[in-house]
Design a protein around this motif. Structure first.
Motif, PDB file in Angstrom:
ATOM      1  N   ALA A 114       1.126  -1.411  -0.091  1.00  0.00           N
ATOM      2  CA  ALA A 114       0.206  -0.013  -0.082  1.00  0.00           C
ATOM      3  C   ALA A 114       0.934   1.137   0.312  1.00  0.00           C
ATOM      4  N   THR A 115       2.398   1.103   1.022  1.00  0.00           N
ATOM      5  CA  THR A 115       2.436   2.087   0.847  1.00  0.00           C
ATOM      6  C   THR A 115       3.422   2.750  -0.500  1.00  0.00           C
ATOM      7  N   ASN A 116       3.449   1.174  -1.210  1.00  0.00           N
ATOM      8  CA  ASN A 116       4.725   1.333  -2.194  1.00  0.00           C
ATOM      9  C   ASN A 116       3.686   2.299  -3.802  1.00  0.00           C
ATOM     10  N   MET A 117       2.187   1.738  -3.753  1.00  0.00           N
ATOM     11  CA  MET A 117       1.240   2.248  -4.436  1.00  0.00           C
ATOM     12  C   MET A 117       0.965   3.533  -4.411  1.00  0.00           C
ATOM     13  N   ILE A 118       1.056   4.351  -2.867  1.00  0.00           N
ATOM     14  CA  ILE A 118       0.599   5.291  -2.765  1.00  0.00           C
ATOM     15  C   ILE A 118       1.852   6.032  -2.876  1.00  0.00           C
ATOM     16  N   HIS A 119       2.821   5.238  -3.333  1.00  0.00           N
ATOM     17  CA  HIS A 119       4.744   6.268  -3.678  1.00  0.00           C
ATOM     18  C   HIS A 119       4.016   6.992  -5.099  1.00  0.00           C
TER      19      HIS A 119
END
Length: 107
Positions: free
Chosen positions: A90-95
């Motif tokens: 999820a963090t990677n997608m947001i970035h």
């Protein structure tokens, strides 16, 4: 992925007591599930596995034997691993959503 791991974990929760012919202190014998229909047995095993994986408790009762204790620990570790993978993805997608602005700011 979480559903598949929960299914495997639930099957393992029921398989090990069954291999030992449902000892009197196993969760299956304590909950009186030995003679029940397979759908009820699977539902309770899946519930137990998911409650461990989501770290919301031990289920209806804490582990009573060394076999149950190891099953609970494996279940909690697999749930924590799935949670960490979910947060990382999820963090990677947001970035990645704002990658062009981030690149502009870095330049």
């Amino acid at each position: 992925m979480m559903v598949i791991i929960s299914h495997w974990n639930g099957c393992l929760m029921f398989l090990l007591p069954r291999l030992y012919e449902f000892p009197h202190d196993s969760w299956v014998a304590v909950d009186k599930l030995t003679g029940k229909d397979w759908t009820e047995q699977y539902s309770w095993a899946l519930f137990r596995a998911m409650s461990h994986m989501l770290c919301i408790g031990y289920g209806q009762e804490p582990p009573t034997s060394i076999m149950d204790l190891w099953l609970v620990m494996i279940s909690m570790i697999s749930g924590a691993t799935c949670y960490a993978l979910f947060i990382g993805n999820a963090t990677n997608m947001i970035h990645q959503f704002d990658s062009s602005r981030r690149q502009y700011t870095e330049k």
